[in-house]
Design a protein around this motif. Structure first.
Motif, PDB file in Angstrom:
ATOM      1  N   GLU A  57      -9.476   1.690   2.412  1.00  0.00           N
ATOM      2  CA  GLU A  57      -8.104   1.187   2.434  1.00  0.00           C
ATOM      3  C   GLU A  57      -8.033  -0.341   2.477  1.00  0.00           C
ATOM      4  OE1 GLU A  57      -5.898   2.951   5.576  1.00  0.00           O
ATOM      5  OE2 GLU A  57      -6.343   5.014   4.975  1.00  0.00           O
ATOM      6  N   LYS A  90       0.846  -1.189   0.000  1.00  0.00           N
ATOM      7  CA  LYS A  90       0.000   0.000   0.000  1.00  0.00           C
ATOM      8  C   LYS A  90       0.882   1.240   0.000  1.00  0.00           C
ATOM      9  CE  LYS A  90      -3.966  -2.118   2.286  1.00  0.00           C
ATOM     10  NZ  LYS A  90      -4.908  -2.087   3.433  1.00  0.00           N
ATOM     11  N   THR A 117      -4.905   6.410   0.546  1.00  0.00           N
ATOM     12  CA  THR A 117      -4.177   5.154   0.394  1.00  0.00           C
ATOM     13  C   THR A 117      -4.604   4.434  -0.875  1.00  0.00           C
ATOM     14  OG1 THR A 117      -3.944   4.874   2.785  1.00  0.00           O
ATOM     15  CG2 THR A 117      -3.714   2.898   1.423  1.00  0.00           C
TER      16      THR A 117
END
Length: 210
Positions: free
Chosen positions: A194, A88, A96
């Motif tokens: 995310e 990530k 993100t």
């Protein structure tokens, strides 16, 4: 290739469709059934650890339906095997996105997919999760957008692009493109999710609602 992508919760699909219809090329309907096969990473002595990083391979059955020039619908089904090394990356403004080293190949028939599944089972893999989603797709340049309904989770906006490397300057340029399109579609950045779908579905499974 490196896959750079992000997703966001989709609150007003019709509004986003209007933005995409004005700026993007329609890519049809994608019906995807994913089966995740997992195994625990082996230790140096060859024994499997009780805890540790899982190795997961995804087998996807995807039916793609598009309109022909005559106005009829044309469908084809493909089978894809995918392995991703997940990472990530966070933008300068805090969003993100995923930067995944993706290894993928196509199987030509459903029988081939079944044979590969048998191989995975015999090699010690087990089905850890199944996921189904139906998506409408669009292209803006090198970016592919999908408006998805993910079974058990809800509606999402997904956008991804491929890059030949994961150099910081390459990733930053691609991330900017992702966010520019998110903004163009009127999706608030605080709706970016995310977590991986797999993480979200596994959480539901642990809670006994899947």
């Amino acid at each position: 290739m490196y896959e750079i992508e992000l997703k966001a919760w989709l609150d007003d699909k019709q509004k986003v469709v209007e933005h995409l219809s004005a700026a993007a090329r329609y890519d049809g309907v994608h019906d995807k059934t994913d089966t995740y096969w997992s195994i625990l990473q082996s230790s140096a002595d060859g024994a499997y650890e009780n805890v540790g990083r899982r190795i997961t391979i995804r087998i996807r059955k995807e039916t793609i339906t598009k309109k022909t020039e005559s106005g009829d619908s044309d469908s084809k089904t493909i089978f894809l095997v995918t392995y991703k090394r997940h990472t990530k990356s966070t933008t300068e403004t805090g969003e993100t996105c995923e930067v995944n080293d993706e290894k993928e190949f196509e199987l030509l028939t459903e029988e081939a997919a079944e044979s590969f599944s048998t191989f995975l089972y015999d090699a010690g893999f087990r089905v850890s999760l199944e996921k189904h989603k139906v998506a409408e797709g669009w292209y803006i340049g090198e970016y592919h957008i999908e408006l998805c309904k993910v079974e058990k989770l809800g509606d999402f906006f997904e956008i991804e692009t491929l890059a030949p490397d994961n150099k910081p300057e390459t990733v930053e340029q691609r991330k900017k493109g992702l966010l520019d399109i998110i903004d163009m579609c009127g999706i608030p950045r605080n709706r970016i999710e995310e977590r991986y779908y797999r993480e979200m579905l596994e959480e539901i499974k642990r809670n006994g609602t899947l």
